[in-house]
Design an enzyme around this catalytic site. Structure first.
Site, PDB file in Angstrom:
ATOM      1  N   ASN A   1       5.937 -10.207   7.138  1.00 21.03           N
ATOM      2  CA  ASN A   1       5.827 -11.619   7.521  1.00 21.03           C
ATOM      3  C   ASN A   1       5.585 -11.829   9.015  1.00 21.03           C
ATOM      4  OD1 ASN A   1       8.352 -10.978   8.347  1.00 21.03           O
ATOM      5  ND2 ASN A   1       9.426 -12.507   7.121  1.00 21.03           N
TER       6      ASN A   1
ATOM      7  N   LYS B   1       5.395  -8.036  14.352  1.00 24.57           N
ATOM      8  CA  LYS B   1       5.667  -6.912  13.451  1.00 24.57           C
ATOM      9  C   LYS B   1       4.398  -6.082  13.155  1.00 24.57           C
ATOM     10  CE  LYS B   1       9.594  -9.184  11.150  1.00 24.57           C
ATOM     11  NZ  LYS B   1      10.161  -9.580   9.832  1.00 24.57           N
TER      12      LYS B   1
ATOM     13  N   HIS C   1       9.407 -11.775  13.974  1.00 26.74           N
ATOM     14  CA  HIS C   1      10.864 -11.965  13.950  1.00 26.74           C
ATOM     15  C   HIS C   1      11.243 -12.905  15.078  1.00 26.74           C
ATOM     16  CE1 HIS C   1      15.184 -11.171  14.122  1.00 26.74           C
ATOM     17  NE2 HIS C   1      15.017 -11.170  15.433  1.00 26.74           N
TER      18      HIS C   1
ATOM     19  N   TYR D   1      18.579  -4.159  12.246  1.00 29.62           N
ATOM     20  CA  TYR D   1      18.776  -4.888  10.987  1.00 29.62           C
ATOM     21  C   TYR D   1      20.094  -4.516  10.294  1.00 29.62           C
ATOM     22  CZ  TYR D   1      14.199  -7.175  11.036  1.00 29.62           C
ATOM     23  OH  TYR D   1      13.133  -7.983  11.343  1.00 29.62           O
TER      24      TYR D   1
ATOM     25  N   GLU E   1      20.086  -9.025  20.660  1.00 35.71           N
ATOM     26  CA  GLU E   1      18.759  -8.463  20.377  1.00 35.71           C
ATOM     27  C   GLU E   1      17.972  -8.215  21.657  1.00 35.71           C
ATOM     28  OE1 GLU E   1      18.504 -10.649  15.980  1.00 35.71           O
ATOM     29  OE2 GLU E   1      17.082 -11.234  17.534  1.00 35.71           O
TER      30      GLU E   1
HETATM   31  P1  GDP Z   1      14.110 -14.087   9.009  1.00 34.81           P
HETATM   32  O1  GDP Z   1      15.269 -14.416   9.906  1.00 34.81           O
HETATM   33  O2  GDP Z   1      13.262 -15.289   8.655  1.00 34.81           O
HETATM   34  O3  GDP Z   1      13.257 -12.960   9.543  1.00 34.81           O
HETATM   35  O4  GDP Z   1      14.700 -13.603   7.601  1.00 34.81           O
HETATM   36  P2  GDP Z   1      15.988 -12.713   7.175  1.00 34.81           P
HETATM   37  O5  GDP Z   1      16.924 -12.538   8.327  1.00 34.81           O
HETATM   38  O6  GDP Z   1      16.499 -13.295   5.910  1.00 34.81           O
HETATM   39  O7  GDP Z   1      15.332 -11.309   6.804  1.00 34.81           O
HETATM   40  C1  GDP Z   1      14.959 -10.392   7.798  1.00 34.81           C
HETATM   41  C2  GDP Z   1      13.645  -9.754   7.416  1.00 34.81           C
HETATM   42  O8  GDP Z   1      13.838  -8.959   6.257  1.00 34.81           O
HETATM   43  C3  GDP Z   1      12.532 -10.718   7.002  1.00 34.81           C
HETATM   44  O9  GDP Z   1      11.835 -11.272   8.097  1.00 34.81           O
HETATM   45  C4  GDP Z   1      11.636  -9.834   6.158  1.00 34.81           C
HETATM   46  O10 GDP Z   1      10.786  -9.010   6.954  1.00 34.81           O
HETATM   47  C5  GDP Z   1      12.659  -8.949   5.457  1.00 34.81           C
HETATM   48  N1  GDP Z   1      12.978  -9.482   4.135  1.00 34.81           N
HETATM   49  C6  GDP Z   1      13.725 -10.579   3.815  1.00 34.81           C
HETATM   50  N2  GDP Z   1      13.793 -10.766   2.490  1.00 34.81           N
HETATM   51  C7  GDP Z   1      13.050  -9.752   1.936  1.00 34.81           C
HETATM   52  C8  GDP Z   1      12.732  -9.375   0.591  1.00 34.81           C
HETATM   53  O11 GDP Z   1      13.138 -10.020  -0.378  1.00 34.81           O
HETATM   54  N3  GDP Z   1      11.969  -8.255   0.437  1.00 34.81           N
HETATM   55  C9  GDP Z   1      11.514  -7.520   1.494  1.00 34.81           C
HETATM   56  N4  GDP Z   1      10.758  -6.429   1.273  1.00 34.81           N
HETATM   57  N5  GDP Z   1      11.804  -7.843   2.770  1.00 34.81           N
HETATM   58  C10 GDP Z   1      12.546  -8.936   2.995  1.00 34.81           C
END
Ligand code: GDP
Length: 139
Positions: free
Chosen positions: A113, A10, A116, A50, A127
């Site tokens: 973070n 990212k 992905h 997303y 994807e």
């Molecule tokens: P992943 O599968 O571990 O990447 O997590 P998710 O599918 O739950 O979320 C997708 C992405 O959305 C995450 O990797 C973060 O970059 C973002 N994200 C998730 N939760 C939050 C949040 O509470 N705040 C913000 N700003 N971004 C978030």
């Protein structure tokens, strides 16, 4: 079972020149980088990618973050690649990520973070197809 997963390094990570260090961790885990391209994600690509999070409160922020700088999109191949990559990525929130994971080492916050990784075989297929032609994946 040999499988493929989709990975993104990212913008927060490319901005800090972490592509090589993250790739080293991927390779050390036994995953092979079988396709890789550095791109700038368009607004539309990030929104499509997303789509499942569209109703979440952080969706706008997420799309903005993913389009804020270059990303490296990748296809990783190996034994249980999907679960293995999720394991070395670490928890979504770096505060909860295990020692030695990519997110523990490099992530700045739950939003920024660093990486992905697909969470299921179906999503991996979808994807990968969004960003790569089969002919560009060299196993
Ligand atoms: P992943 O599968 O571990 O990447 O997590 P998710 O599918 O739950 O979320 C997708 C992405 O959305 C995450 O990797 C973060 O970059 C973002 N994200 C998730 N939760 C939050 C949040 O509470 N705040 C913000 N700003 N971004 C978030």
């Amino acid at each position: 079972m040999t499988e493929r997963t989709f990975s993104i390094i990212k913008p927060d990570a490319t901005a800090r020149n972490l592509t090589g260090q993250i790739n080293a961790m991927i390779e050390e885990a036994g995953l092979r980088i079988v396709a890789q391209r550095r791109i700038r994600m368009t607004q539309e690509e990030a929104e499509d990618f997303y789509e499942v999070h569209r109703e979440r409160p952080f969706y706008g922020e997420l799309v903005e973050m993913m389009t804020s700088g270059p990303v490296v999109v990748q296809v990783l191949e190996g034994d249980n690649a999907i679960a293995k990559y999720r394991e070395i990525m670490g928890a979504t929130n770096p505060a909860q990520a295990a020692e030695g994971t990519i997110r523990k080492r490099f992530a700045k916050s739950v939003g920024e973070n660093s990486v992905h990784g697909s969470d299921s075989p179906d999503n991996a297929k979808i994807e990968i197809a969004q960003f790569f032609d089969e002919a560009d994946i060299v196993g």
